[in-house]
Design an enzyme around this catalytic site. Structure first.
Site, PDB file in Angstrom:
ATOM      1  N   HIS A  29       2.030   6.784   2.688  1.00 42.53           N
ATOM      2  CA  HIS A  29       2.602   8.023   2.150  1.00 42.53           C
ATOM      3  C   HIS A  29       3.786   7.750   1.245  1.00 42.53           C
ATOM      4  O   HIS A  29       3.980   8.466   0.258  1.00 42.53           O
ATOM      5  CB  HIS A  29       2.985   8.979   3.280  1.00 42.53           C
ATOM      6  N   ASP A  30       4.563   6.742   1.545  1.00 41.72           N
ATOM      7  CA  ASP A  30       5.677   6.407   0.668  1.00 41.72           C
ATOM      8  C   ASP A  30       5.169   6.009  -0.709  1.00 41.72           C
ATOM      9  O   ASP A  30       5.701   6.435  -1.721  1.00 41.72           O
ATOM     10  CB  ASP A  30       6.517   5.277   1.273  1.00 41.72           C
TER      11      ASP A  30
END
Length: 97
Positions: A29-30
């Site tokens: 997700h980062d």
């Protein structure tokens, strides 16, 4: 403070807490939600750790700033705060241990 030391601490944490999957999700997700505006992607220096705005508030990232980062906090304090590794690199390493 070497990569081997960081890796050993991450392995111990993951074995103790069985938290490998959330670190994979954190790293994914980062990297996956960031855009420079040119839609080229890339990690924005672990900006998800700032929960007052931006990625830390995205619904898709629910639980990551609170659960995953809380689990990583002792290792972050030991290595990232000391300058041995960046937060973003620590997240990627945690996902790959």
């Amino acid at each position: 403070m070497s990569v081997a030391d960081i890796t050993a601490d991450l392995k111990a944490l993951i074995e103790e807490k069985q938290c490998g999957p959330i670190f994979i999700r954190l790293s994914w997700h980062d990297a996956g939600v960031y855009s420079t505006g040119k839609l080229t992607g890339g990690c924005p220096n672990a900006a998800m750790r700032f929960t007052d705005a931006g990625e830390g508030t995205f619904g898709a990232n629910a639980g990551l700033p609170t659960v995953a980062l809380t689990l990583l906090q002792p290792i972050t304090d030991k290595y990232a705060t000391a300058g041995a590794i960046s937060n973003a690199d620590l997240w990627v390493l945690a996902a790959n241990v």
